[in-house]
Design a protein around this motif. Sequence first.
Motif, mmCIF file in Angstrom:
data_model
loop_
_atom_site.group_PDB
_atom_site.id
_atom_site.type_symbol
_atom_site.label_atom_id
_atom_site.label_comp_id
_atom_site.label_asym_id
_atom_site.label_seq_id
_atom_site.Cartn_x
_atom_site.Cartn_y
_atom_site.Cartn_z
ATOM 1 N N VAL A 157 23.806 -72.838 -42.777
ATOM 2 C CA VAL A 157 22.523 -72.944 -43.471
ATOM 3 C C VAL A 157 22.719 -73.448 -44.897
ATOM 4 C CG1 VAL A 157 20.525 -71.612 -44.272
ATOM 5 C CG2 VAL A 157 21.497 -71.174 -42.006
ATOM 6 N N ASP A 158 23.680 -72.890 -45.604
ATOM 7 C CA ASP A 158 23.914 -73.272 -47.005
ATOM 8 C C ASP A 158 25.285 -72.724 -47.405
ATOM 9 O OD1 ASP A 158 23.468 -74.330 -49.504
ATOM 10 O OD2 ASP A 158 21.604 -73.258 -49.874
ATOM 11 N N LEU A 159 25.609 -72.855 -48.678
ATOM 12 C CA LEU A 159 26.861 -72.328 -49.213
ATOM 13 C C LEU A 159 27.025 -70.851 -48.808
ATOM 14 C CD1 LEU A 159 28.597 -73.939 -51.388
ATOM 15 C CD2 LEU A 159 27.463 -72.486 -53.071
ATOM 16 N N PHE A 160 28.061 -70.508 -48.064
ATOM 17 C CA PHE A 160 28.346 -69.131 -47.647
ATOM 18 C C PHE A 160 27.160 -68.484 -46.920
ATOM 19 C CE2 PHE A 160 31.010 -69.841 -51.458
ATOM 20 C CZ PHE A 160 32.256 -69.708 -50.865
ATOM 21 N N GLU A 161 26.324 -69.303 -46.280
ATOM 22 C CA GLU A 161 25.158 -68.749 -45.577
ATOM 23 C C GLU A 161 25.062 -69.365 -44.179
ATOM 24 O OE1 GLU A 161 21.467 -69.294 -47.696
ATOM 25 O OE2 GLU A 161 20.338 -68.519 -45.971
ATOM 26 N N GLU A 199 23.318 -58.362 -37.635
ATOM 27 C CA GLU A 199 23.845 -59.118 -36.493
ATOM 28 C C GLU A 199 25.348 -59.374 -36.658
ATOM 29 O OE1 GLU A 199 20.260 -61.837 -34.741
ATOM 30 O OE2 GLU A 199 21.351 -62.690 -36.422
ATOM 31 N N LEU A 200 25.969 -59.712 -35.517
ATOM 32 C CA LEU A 200 27.401 -60.026 -35.483
ATOM 33 C C LEU A 200 27.619 -61.327 -34.731
ATOM 34 C CD1 LEU A 200 29.132 -56.768 -34.205
ATOM 35 C CD2 LEU A 200 29.311 -57.763 -36.499
ATOM 36 N N LEU A 201 28.538 -62.125 -35.200
ATOM 37 C CA LEU A 201 29.000 -63.262 -34.405
ATOM 38 C C LEU A 201 29.988 -62.708 -33.381
ATOM 39 C CD1 LEU A 201 29.229 -66.374 -33.983
ATOM 40 C CD2 LEU A 201 31.120 -66.327 -35.633
ATOM 41 N N THR A 202 29.728 -62.932 -32.088
ATOM 42 C CA THR A 202 30.634 -62.364 -31.081
ATOM 43 C C THR A 202 31.581 -63.406 -30.490
ATOM 44 O OG1 THR A 202 28.925 -62.608 -29.395
ATOM 45 C CG2 THR A 202 29.147 -60.426 -30.435
ATOM 46 N N GLU A 203 31.080 -64.629 -30.248
ATOM 47 C CA GLU A 203 31.964 -65.655 -29.695
ATOM 48 C C GLU A 203 31.409 -67.040 -29.984
ATOM 49 O OE1 GLU A 203 32.055 -64.195 -25.662
ATOM 50 O OE2 GLU A 203 30.365 -65.456 -25.065
ATOM 51 N N VAL A 204 32.281 -68.016 -29.823
ATOM 52 C CA VAL A 204 31.888 -69.415 -30.061
ATOM 53 C C VAL A 204 32.210 -70.203 -28.795
ATOM 54 C CG1 VAL A 204 32.210 -71.445 -31.528
ATOM 55 C CG2 VAL A 204 32.420 -69.144 -32.523
ATOM 56 N N GLY A 235 35.611 -64.931 -38.277
ATOM 57 C CA GLY A 235 35.483 -64.555 -39.692
ATOM 58 C C GLY A 235 35.377 -65.782 -40.577
ATOM 59 N N ALA A 236 36.207 -66.777 -40.285
ATOM 60 C CA ALA A 236 36.188 -67.993 -41.102
ATOM 61 C C ALA A 236 34.842 -68.708 -40.955
ATOM 62 C CB ALA A 236 37.335 -68.906 -40.697
ATOM 63 N N LEU A 237 34.315 -68.779 -39.725
ATOM 64 C CA LEU A 237 33.040 -69.486 -39.529
ATOM 65 C C LEU A 237 31.874 -68.689 -40.111
ATOM 66 C CD1 LEU A 237 33.845 -70.845 -35.982
ATOM 67 C CD2 LEU A 237 33.373 -72.246 -38.000
ATOM 68 N N ALA A 238 31.927 -67.357 -39.980
ATOM 69 C CA ALA A 238 30.851 -66.523 -40.545
ATOM 70 C C ALA A 238 30.874 -66.582 -42.076
ATOM 71 C CB ALA A 238 31.012 -65.074 -40.079
ATOM 72 N N HIS A 239 32.050 -66.730 -42.649
ATOM 73 C CA HIS A 239 32.184 -66.802 -44.110
ATOM 74 C C HIS A 239 31.515 -68.079 -44.650
ATOM 75 C CE1 HIS A 239 33.827 -65.663 -47.918
ATOM 76 N NE2 HIS A 239 34.587 -66.748 -48.022
ATOM 77 N N ALA A 240 31.601 -69.166 -43.867
ATOM 78 C CA ALA A 240 30.904 -70.423 -44.163
ATOM 79 C C ALA A 240 31.223 -70.995 -45.538
ATOM 80 C CB ALA A 240 29.382 -70.231 -43.991
ATOM 81 N N ASP A 241 32.498 -70.943 -45.901
ATOM 82 C CA ASP A 241 32.929 -71.638 -47.111
ATOM 83 C C ASP A 241 32.872 -73.142 -46.809
ATOM 84 O OD1 ASP A 241 34.462 -72.882 -49.133
ATOM 85 O OD2 ASP A 241 35.601 -71.030 -49.453
#
Length: 281
Positions: A154-158, A165-170, A114-120
């Motif tokens: 990619v950019d601010l919060f992007e 799509e969903l981020l499933t794992e890193v 969630g934190a990485l997908a949020h991309a703050d």
Amino acid sequence: MIPAQFDYLAPASVEEALAALAEHGDDAKVIAGGQSLLPVLRMRLNAPEMVIDLGKIDALRGIRDDGDAIVIGAMTTHADVLTDPLVAEHANLITKAVEHLADAQIRHRGTFGGALAHADPAGDLGAPALALGAEFVIAGSGGSRTVAADDFFVDLFETAIAEGELLTEVRVPKHTGWGAHYEKFVRVAHQWPIVAVAATVRGSIDEARVGLTNMGSTPLRATATEQALAGASATEDGVREAAQLAAEGTNPPSDLNGAADYREHLARVLTGRAVLKAAGA
Ligand SMILES: Cc1cc2nc3c(=O)[nH]c(=O)nc-3n(C[C@H](O)[C@H](O)[C@H](O)COP(=O)(O)OP(=O)(O)OC[C@H]3O[C@@H](n4cnc5c(N)ncnc54)[C@H](O)[C@@H]3O)c2cc1C
């Protein structure tokens, strides 16, 4: 404020979640730990008609050894990452960063994905993920694809996660035996960083990887510093020149916490400290 009304689904598998996303399109938003999304909904900065909760998908939770990498499920909480022995042994930079991420309550709800997908850009996980060369596994209706950290933010919060799509794992390549340190500069405890530096070092110093938090619209690598550190000695004199290059190629914001040139100064000072501590000096 109270969020606008929304419908709620809690699918039990990634496939069900993807089907719900396909059905509801841009009217839907997924929720992980809710630590960033709920404030956004409460402030009515976003008002999805459907909220899809990933909390019941057990397959998205947990950390496993996968040969030359460790794999962290998107729904693994910060608290579980913090205490995980595989992460501590093979990606210690992440452990060091999570130690400083928010407070214990938020770490028990908030998730790695969630934190990485949020991309703050002020988020504490992007710079370590970048420095460690993490790969992001993203699932969509056509299957899964893997995106390198260099292309994920990619950019601010992007991020590279597209609609539906969903981020499933890193996947984090093992950096076993590398020293690590996360140097975070805040005015008061448990705050987002004004600037932070993630450094991991092999030997003293054979190779260094350095990520910067809040020095641009995405996390950044301090590549000039990394190149200058190869073969440097792990002493204040040895790293001084390399640390002076830390703000090269960055574009930090100016806000109430500090002007851009102040952040550049912080990046140089914090890089020196982080590298020395990572090298055990
Ligand atoms: C008071 C406070 C202080 C904080 N301090 C810090 C701090 O110091 N450092 C720091 O790094 N963070 C901090 N955070 C944020 C915290 O790290 C959150 O856990 C994180 O930003 C979001 O994670 P989450 O699991 O709660 O995601 P959510 O809030 O549930 O979701 C965040 C966003 O990501 C999307 N998303 C979530 N999971 C997925 C997925 N698997 N695939 C695709 N999209 C997804 C959601 O749709 C949403 O847009 C703080 C939060 C609060 C409330």
